[in-house]
Design an enzyme around this catalytic site. Structure first.
Site, short mmCIF file in Angstrom:
data_model
loop_
_atom_site.label_atom_id
_atom_site.label_comp_id
_atom_site.label_asym_id
_atom_site.label_seq_id
_atom_site.Cartn_x
_atom_site.Cartn_y
_atom_site.Cartn_z
N HIS A 348 0.80 -1.24 0.00
CA HIS A 348 0.00 0.00 0.00
C HIS A 348 0.82 1.27 0.00
O HIS A 348 0.27 2.35 0.17
CB HIS A 348 -0.93 0.05 1.21
CG HIS A 348 -1.98 -1.01 1.23
ND1 HIS A 348 -3.23 -0.83 0.70
CD2 HIS A 348 -1.95 -2.28 1.70
CE1 HIS A 348 -3.95 -1.93 0.87
NE2 HIS A 348 -3.19 -2.83 1.46
N LYS A 536 -8.43 13.80 4.17
CA LYS A 536 -7.51 12.65 4.15
C LYS A 536 -6.51 12.83 5.27
O LYS A 536 -6.46 13.91 5.87
CB LYS A 536 -6.79 12.56 2.81
CG LYS A 536 -6.17 13.90 2.36
CD LYS A 536 -5.51 13.81 0.99
CE LYS A 536 -6.47 13.94 -0.15
NZ LYS A 536 -6.56 12.74 -0.95
N ARG A 537 -5.69 11.82 5.56
CA ARG A 537 -4.64 12.00 6.55
C ARG A 537 -3.73 13.15 6.15
O ARG A 537 -3.57 13.45 4.97
CB ARG A 537 -3.82 10.71 6.68
CG ARG A 537 -4.48 9.66 7.52
CD ARG A 537 -4.70 10.13 8.94
NE ARG A 537 -3.46 10.11 9.68
CZ ARG A 537 -3.23 9.31 10.71
NH1 ARG A 537 -4.17 8.47 11.14
NH2 ARG A 537 -2.08 9.34 11.34
N LYS A 542 0.81 14.54 0.43
CA LYS A 542 -0.56 14.79 -0.03
C LYS A 542 -0.78 16.27 -0.34
O LYS A 542 -1.77 16.66 -0.94
CB LYS A 542 -1.58 14.30 1.00
CG LYS A 542 -1.58 12.78 1.18
CD LYS A 542 -2.59 12.34 2.24
CE LYS A 542 -2.47 10.88 2.65
NZ LYS A 542 -3.15 9.95 1.74
N THR A 643 -8.62 6.50 -1.90
CA THR A 643 -9.98 5.94 -1.99
C THR A 643 -11.00 7.04 -1.71
O THR A 643 -12.14 6.95 -2.14
CB THR A 643 -10.18 4.77 -1.02
OG1 THR A 643 -9.60 5.13 0.24
CG2 THR A 643 -9.53 3.51 -1.53
N LYS A 647 -14.84 8.12 -3.30
CA LYS A 647 -16.04 8.46 -2.52
C LYS A 647 -16.59 9.80 -2.96
O LYS A 647 -17.81 9.99 -3.09
CB LYS A 647 -15.71 8.49 -1.02
CG LYS A 647 -15.34 7.12 -0.47
CD LYS A 647 -14.64 7.18 0.88
CE LYS A 647 -13.93 5.86 1.16
NZ LYS A 647 -12.92 5.96 2.24
C1 26V Z 1 2.34 2.25 7.76
C2 26V Z 1 2.83 2.34 9.03
C3 26V Z 1 4.26 2.52 9.20
C4 26V Z 1 4.67 2.25 10.60
C5 26V Z 1 3.79 2.88 11.61
C6 26V Z 1 2.41 2.35 11.50
C7 26V Z 1 1.95 2.27 10.10
C8 26V Z 1 0.61 2.14 9.87
C9 26V Z 1 0.14 2.06 8.60
C10 26V Z 1 1.00 2.12 7.55
C11 26V Z 1 0.43 1.95 6.22
C12 26V Z 1 0.71 3.05 5.32
C13 26V Z 1 0.19 2.69 4.00
C14 26V Z 1 -1.15 3.25 3.68
O1 26V Z 1 -1.95 3.58 4.51
N1 26V Z 1 -1.39 3.32 2.41
C15 26V Z 1 -2.61 3.83 1.86
O2 26V Z 1 -3.38 2.71 1.47
C16 26V Z 1 -4.59 3.09 0.84
C17 26V Z 1 -5.35 1.81 0.56
O3 26V Z 1 -4.67 1.06 -0.37
C18 26V Z 1 -4.30 3.86 -0.42
O4 26V Z 1 -5.51 4.26 -1.00
C19 26V Z 1 -3.47 5.10 -0.11
O5 26V Z 1 -3.09 5.74 -1.29
C20 26V Z 1 -2.23 4.68 0.65
O6 26V Z 1 -1.51 5.81 1.10
#
Ligand code: 26V
Length: 793
Positions: A348, A536-537, A542, A643, A647
């Site tokens: 992701h 969004k976050r 972004k 996503t 929406k």
């Molecule tokens: C990464 C990490 C890194 C360590 C700390 C905790 C933590 C928690 C979550 C993540 C995941 C980051 C990746 C993420 O959220 N990607 C998003 O995924 C969406 C669904 O596929 C996508 O639409 C977004 O573009 C993408 O940024």
């Protein structure tokens, strides 16, 4: 079903009150209880069918499921919303009020967690057997409060009311083992390993039942951590009260709180414990279930898919190896053969700082047996690369699973899983050609794409009842089950009465959001102005800053007497990771920009900005239907998919965006005329980066220069934003300044189209009609057919 009687009975049985004495909370719990009971019956039937049909099943492993609220979703999916509404009205209560009492189950940070929740809903709606596994965080994503522009986090005690959905299953608890050391002994059976001196934690499952809009009910099983060592009586007797409960507290910390970060891997011990905790408990559960059905693991890969949502559950790989070898006597090769046919992985992100790596020393001390397995996977993998791919020898440090003192979880996943996918066409190409290019050479065909989706029954049908009614009246209700039928709406593109109704619906949804803003932010916004939303976050990539700079540019023009623009309201919603200082600084900046423009009576009839605190699923459900412009303005190549963009689109907003993530596919759907594209493309970004100097952009751009100098001089609310000024002028890592002019032109184009409201409404209609492909029903069908090979029940 007679809901009125059911509510009366539930109230007496649970609380010994009659309906006219019941509090709102009792009413709420009664209604949830009744709904949950219906789901439980359906779940029992579904489980029976799964068994009878020996169905292959997917287990979706994710550290995050951002569920939001469930009551409306469940009643809608069960088809009981109207009956329940009527029954409550007859009892003098109001279903909408009960909906609003429900806390969001915020068990996720953002897109990745919400995607998992959409996928469970779609899988269920499509009659696929699926179980989600995650953690029962006592505290979900924090509540965001803005104090003087600064984000402050408060704990989110969602279980207080949200816990009513959970079905505890202590009978299926599992023990998870940490720490200690491994003893290896040679015997006639070969090498035997014994894990010694471990600490144990009990994983207690709670099930959340998932409704689609069909008969099947699936479950999301979330694990809570409970200490197995009761408190230490002898310490207690000696008066050492705190020490006596220390062990208990340490074990139970595992499921205490969701890590509120999605940007930076900090390598925290507790996070590794969380990961192993839910992975180990879930796999033990899966294996038991399988053994009870088939009494063998030989057919595991034919009946079970374990899907790893990002690398967070990657420990599934060594844990499954461990169970097969240590608990079921498999040889390495046979175990590996089963594992590599059972496990699939979705990536992701390509942001290097978000790719998980664990320090070897730490990993080994917390998970000694798991480490020894990962080491062996790595040894065999590197040996294979050396032997079969001599051209890759010089790249081995980057390809290896363990190197430079770190365990690299993405590499572990790509080396071990039978399928790896990205989440949009562009992202998957970047994986193949860049992040995982060596792997793509070593395992041709393993990398693929499944573009993300959103469950349109929540994001359109439930969130936007007015638009849904219009759609039902024009194209019928077939789109509810088959999102591709939305395309029929295209034939109303030139129907002025439909376009007028579309505009009226948007206006009503804007009023609903304006009321929310007035109530929660104390700002009055003009519902007749264009609603331009970025939700969004908060991340540098972004580029919320790009939009903020444009607001200042407009403000400057208005001050200089420009009068030709439509009234414009910029609306933001965004949480920042608690430790992400620049993200918090950007929130402070946006709030100050908002204060500045809102407070200027010369311009505020034409320009306003609002930062709505505590962006979350239930707030998104109010924001998306009210949006006219959808801000999707990340630096090309950085947003894996997005996503939110989908929406907004399905609710009729027009995208202003870069060619990044799924925007590329949105563009493909609607064509040049129905989107406002701007900015560098991915290859241009890569080229420009080599020599990029933000100061050069400033020197050649008087508008930008003026904005920056306005900020430097304290023009924004009298506050100091040197941090932002330096960030932009010295490094500008996400090339905000480089894309500014192009963004401005796209905004101006949007503004001029808005003057031709008929044209705007047509564009909006095309966006709705073309959004069907972004339903998660489509995504899930792709996974089921191409990757998991599942059959419907
Ligand atoms: C990464 C990490 C890194 C360590 C700390 C905790 C933590 C928690 C979550 C993540 C995941 C980051 C990746 C993420 O959220 N990607 C998003 O995924 C969406 C669904 O596929 C996508 O639409 C977004 O573009 C993408 O940024």
């Amino acid at each position: 079903m007679d809901f009125k009687q059911a509510i009366i009975d539930e109230l007496t049985e649970r609380f010994a009150v009659s309906y006219n004495d019941a509090t709102d909370r009792q009413m709420y719990e009664a209604v949830v209880g009744i709904t949950r009971a219906i789901l439980q019956k359906k779940r029992a039937k579904s489980a029976q069918l799964e068994k009878e049909q020996h169905a292959k099943k997917v287990y979706y492993m994710s550290m995050e499921f951002l569920i939001g609220r469930s009551l409306k979703n469940n009643l809608y999916n069960l088809g009981y919303e109207n009956d329940m509404k009527k029954a409550l009205a007859e009892l003098g209560s109001d279903l909408e009020k009960l909906y609003d009492m429900e806390p969001d189950a915020g068990l996720g940070n953002g897109g990745l967690g919400r995607l998992a929740a959409c996928y469970l809903d779609s899988l269920t709606g499509l009659d696929y057997p699926a179980t989600g596994f995650s953690i029962r965080y006592e505290f979900g994503i924090f509540k965001q409060v803005i104090m003087d522009g600064w984000q402050v986090e408060y704990p989110d005690n969602w279980l207080e009311l949200g816990g009513a959905w959970l079905v505890p299953r202590p009978d299926e608890s599992e023990e998870v083992y940490f720490d200690g050391y491994v003893e290896e002994n040679w015997s006639e059976k070969g090498l035997q390993t014994v894990h010694k001196d471990y600490t144990r934690v009990l994983a207690v499952p709670y099930d959340i039942l998932i409704s689609g809009d069909a008969d099947i009910v699936n479950k999301l099983r979330i694990w809570g951590a409970k200490s197995l060592d009761n408190f230490n009586m002898s310490l207690f007797s000696r008066g050492e009260y705190l020490k006596s409960v220390e062990n208990e507290a340490q074990s139970e910390a595992i499921s205490k709180v969701l890590y509120p970060a999605d940007d930076h891997e900090t390598g925290k011990r507790l996070r590794l414990r969380q990961q192993y905790f839910f992975v180990s408990a879930s796999l033990k559960n899966i294996i038991k279930e399988h053994m009870s059905l088939y009494d063998t693991l030989e057919n595991l890969a034919d009946k079970v898919i374990i899907h790893i949502n990002d690398t967070h559950p990657a420990l599934c790989i060594p844990e499954l190896m461990r169970i097969l070898m240590d608990e079921h006597g498999y040889t390495w090769d046979d175990a590996w053969n089963i594992c590599t046919k059972t496990l699939a992985y979705t990536n992701h992100t390509v942001m290097s700082e978000a790719l998980e790596q664990w320090n070897v020393t730490m990993f080994k001390s917390i998970l000694p047996r798991i480490y020894s397995i990962v080491k062996e996977i790595n040894r065999r993998f590197c040996e294979m690369v050396y032997a079969d791919h001599p051209d890759k020898r010089s790249r081995i440090d980057d390809i290896a699973i363990i190197s430079r003192g770190m365990v690299k979880m993405a590499n572990l996943c790509v080396a071990s899983c039978f399928c790896v996918n990205g989440v949009s066409a562009l992202h998957s190409e970047i994986l193949k050609n860049d992040l995982f290019r060596d792997y793509n050479d070593i395992f041709p065909g393993k990398l693929t794409n499944v573009t993300n989706g959103i469950v349109h029954r929540r994001w359109l049908c439930q969130a936007n009842p007015l638009l849904t009614r219009l759609l039902c009246e024009t194209i019928g209700d077939g789109f509810v089950k088959n999102s591709m039928e939305l395309e029929k709406f295209l034939s109303y593109k030139d129907d002025s009465s439909v376009l007028a109704r579309l505009a009226q619906i948007k206006l009503e949804n804007k009023h609903r959001l304006a009321d929310y803003i007035a109530k929660n932010c104390g700002v009055s916004v003009n519902a007749e102005s264009i609603f331009d939303i970025q939700a969004k976050r908060l991340h540098e990539y972004k580029r919320q800053l790009l939009c903020a700079l444009y607001i200042l540019d407009l403000y400057k023009d208005l001050k200089n007497g420009r009068t030709d623009i439509n009234p414009h309201t910029f609306i933001f919603g965004a949480k920042a990771s608690s430790g992400y200082v620049m993200a918090k600084e950007i929130i402070r900046f946006i709030c100050a920009v908002a204060d500045t423009v809102n407070g200027d009576t010369k311009t505020n009839s034409c320009l306003k900005a609002v930062f709505i605190p505590d962006y979350r699923v239930s707030l998104a459900e109010i924001m998306m239907p009210a949006a006219e412009l959808s801000e999707q303005i990340s630096l090309a190549g950085k947003e894996a998919s997005g996503t939110g963009n989908m929406k907004f689109m399905i609710n009729g907003a027009i995208t202003i965006g870069t060619l990044d993530g799924a925007n590329v596919e949105i563009h493909q759907q609607v064509g040049d005329e129905n989107i406002f594209l701007f900015g560098m493309h991915t290859d241009e970004v890569n080229e420009r980066r080599k020599t990029y100097r933000p100061s050069q952009v400033l020197d050649s751009n008087p508008d930008l220069k003026e904005i920056i100098s306005f900020v430097s001089k304290g023009g924004v609310s009298g506050k100091n934003f040197d941090s932002i000024v330096h960030y932009l002028t010295d490094s500008d890592p996400y090339m905000t300044l480089a894309d500014f002019d192009s963004y401005k032109s796209a905004q101006q184009k949007a503004d001029s189209v808005y003057k031709d409201i008929n044209k705007w409404n047509k564009m909006s209609l095309v966006n709705i009609a073309k959004a069907g492909i972004f339903s998660s029903d489509r995504s899930v069908e792709e996974y089921a057919k191409r990757i998991w090979h599942l059959k419907k029940i």
